[in-house]
Write a protein that holds these residues in place. Sequence first.
Motif, mmCIF file in Angstrom:
data_model
loop_
_atom_site.group_PDB
_atom_site.id
_atom_site.type_symbol
_atom_site.label_atom_id
_atom_site.label_comp_id
_atom_site.label_asym_id
_atom_site.label_seq_id
_atom_site.Cartn_x
_atom_site.Cartn_y
_atom_site.Cartn_z
ATOM 1 N N SER A 163 42.034 77.533 63.515
ATOM 2 C CA SER A 163 43.410 77.444 64.027
ATOM 3 C C SER A 163 44.008 78.804 64.365
ATOM 4 O O SER A 163 44.982 78.886 65.100
ATOM 5 C CB SER A 163 44.301 76.759 62.992
ATOM 6 O OG SER A 163 44.445 77.589 61.848
ATOM 7 N N ARG A 167 40.839 68.644 62.519
ATOM 8 C CA ARG A 167 41.079 69.021 63.922
ATOM 9 C C ARG A 167 42.492 68.646 64.361
ATOM 10 O O ARG A 167 43.121 69.359 65.137
ATOM 11 C CB ARG A 167 40.028 68.370 64.816
ATOM 12 C CG ARG A 167 38.643 69.000 64.653
ATOM 13 C CD ARG A 167 37.563 68.227 65.363
ATOM 14 N NE ARG A 167 36.258 68.872 65.168
ATOM 15 C CZ ARG A 167 35.091 68.272 65.362
ATOM 16 N NH1 ARG A 167 35.056 66.996 65.765
ATOM 17 N NH2 ARG A 167 33.957 68.949 65.160
ATOM 18 N N VAL A 214 44.685 71.315 63.035
ATOM 19 C CA VAL A 214 44.550 72.525 63.857
ATOM 20 C C VAL A 214 45.423 72.412 65.103
ATOM 21 O O VAL A 214 46.109 73.374 65.505
ATOM 22 C CB VAL A 214 43.075 72.767 64.237
ATOM 23 C CG1 VAL A 214 42.964 73.852 65.312
ATOM 24 C CG2 VAL A 214 42.273 73.161 62.999
ATOM 25 N N VAL A 233 48.964 73.033 64.107
ATOM 26 C CA VAL A 233 49.175 74.453 63.805
ATOM 27 C C VAL A 233 49.270 75.252 65.099
ATOM 28 O O VAL A 233 50.137 76.134 65.244
ATOM 29 C CB VAL A 233 48.028 74.986 62.916
ATOM 30 C CG1 VAL A 233 48.126 76.505 62.778
ATOM 31 C CG2 VAL A 233 48.074 74.326 61.543
ATOM 32 N N GLU A 234 48.406 74.955 66.054
ATOM 33 C CA GLU A 234 48.424 75.687 67.320
ATOM 34 C C GLU A 234 49.732 75.463 68.066
ATOM 35 O O GLU A 234 50.275 76.385 68.686
ATOM 36 C CB GLU A 234 47.229 75.272 68.177
ATOM 37 C CG GLU A 234 45.899 75.785 67.623
ATOM 38 C CD GLU A 234 44.699 75.253 68.390
ATOM 39 O OE1 GLU A 234 44.860 74.254 69.143
ATOM 40 O OE2 GLU A 234 43.592 75.816 68.220
ATOM 41 N N THR A 251 52.421 77.735 66.689
ATOM 42 C CA THR A 251 52.198 79.177 66.790
ATOM 43 C C THR A 251 53.151 79.792 67.811
ATOM 44 O O THR A 251 53.333 79.262 68.911
ATOM 45 C CB THR A 251 50.741 79.474 67.192
ATOM 46 O OG1 THR A 251 49.866 78.906 66.214
ATOM 47 C CG2 THR A 251 50.501 80.976 67.280
ATOM 48 N N LEU A 281 39.727 74.352 59.703
ATOM 49 C CA LEU A 281 41.082 74.894 59.558
ATOM 50 C C LEU A 281 41.125 76.375 59.936
ATOM 51 O O LEU A 281 42.119 76.855 60.485
ATOM 52 C CB LEU A 281 41.584 74.698 58.133
ATOM 53 C CG LEU A 281 41.797 73.239 57.677
ATOM 54 C CD1 LEU A 281 42.218 73.203 56.207
ATOM 55 C CD2 LEU A 281 42.853 72.551 58.538
#
Length: 273
Positions: free
Chosen positions: A86, A52, A55, A58-59, A62, A83
């Motif tokens: 995400s 988490r 994630v 990663v967010e 973005t 994962l």
Amino acid sequence: MDASTTRRAAFFVSDSTGITAETLGSALLANFPHVPFSRHTIPFVDTVDGARAVVADVERATRPGSRPVVFTTVKSEQILHELQLSGAVLIDLLSGHLTELEGEFGTTRSEQLGQFHGVGDIERYFARMRAVEYAIEHDDGQSARALDIADVIIVAPSRCGKTPTTMYLALQYGLLVANYPLTDDDFPTDDLPPAVAPYARKCFGLTTTPLRLSQVRHERRPSSVYSSLAQCTLELRRAEDLYRRNRVPFLNSSTKSVEEMSAVIMQSMHLRS
């Protein structure tokens, strides 16, 4: 615009060291040299909470029209599921191949984490450690002890890439590698320096371009004779002449990575790990 906002984020996520994910993922990304990436290696993701946190990273990375790419070697289905939430492009580097091997071998994969980069084969592990100790002792011609057991002796002028290549061969393949610097004291001569001459068949030479050598040496000793283009040109010419006279195989390191040089050395010298 900040350069980081123009690069697509690439994450290498692993439940172990991350070395495999980074190596395989980077090999795939190398096929897209015109796409700029910002790279993030996240090892030891072995819990759902850890996934988490990934994630969330990663967010944050973005950008509109530019989804991050996540390369993973995680085995846990739970963690993989997290994962996937995400919204990134998720590349599972192991799943398909492991399924194929399970079918071929008639058995299921191990759930143990970090087996590839763990100690594993204890005998092979200690062989690699001994090789590293040997490389340190024999770096830059510091010792002539036990050169007879060397798998290869790398010979080259200063700053041509001897040490990193030596250490890579030792750590990655467990090979006993010494290296010897060619200096002004070794010339003029038609023969290899006395310390390595008895082991000519074990020798492999490195060279580079005079300009590249001058640039590298300038970082170490700026505005010196050592780093001058004239001195670098002279040393490289003498070294290459020496290699040819003594039938020492050699390669130009100026455009090659340590991995590439190591592969060429192993192939040329018929070495096996």
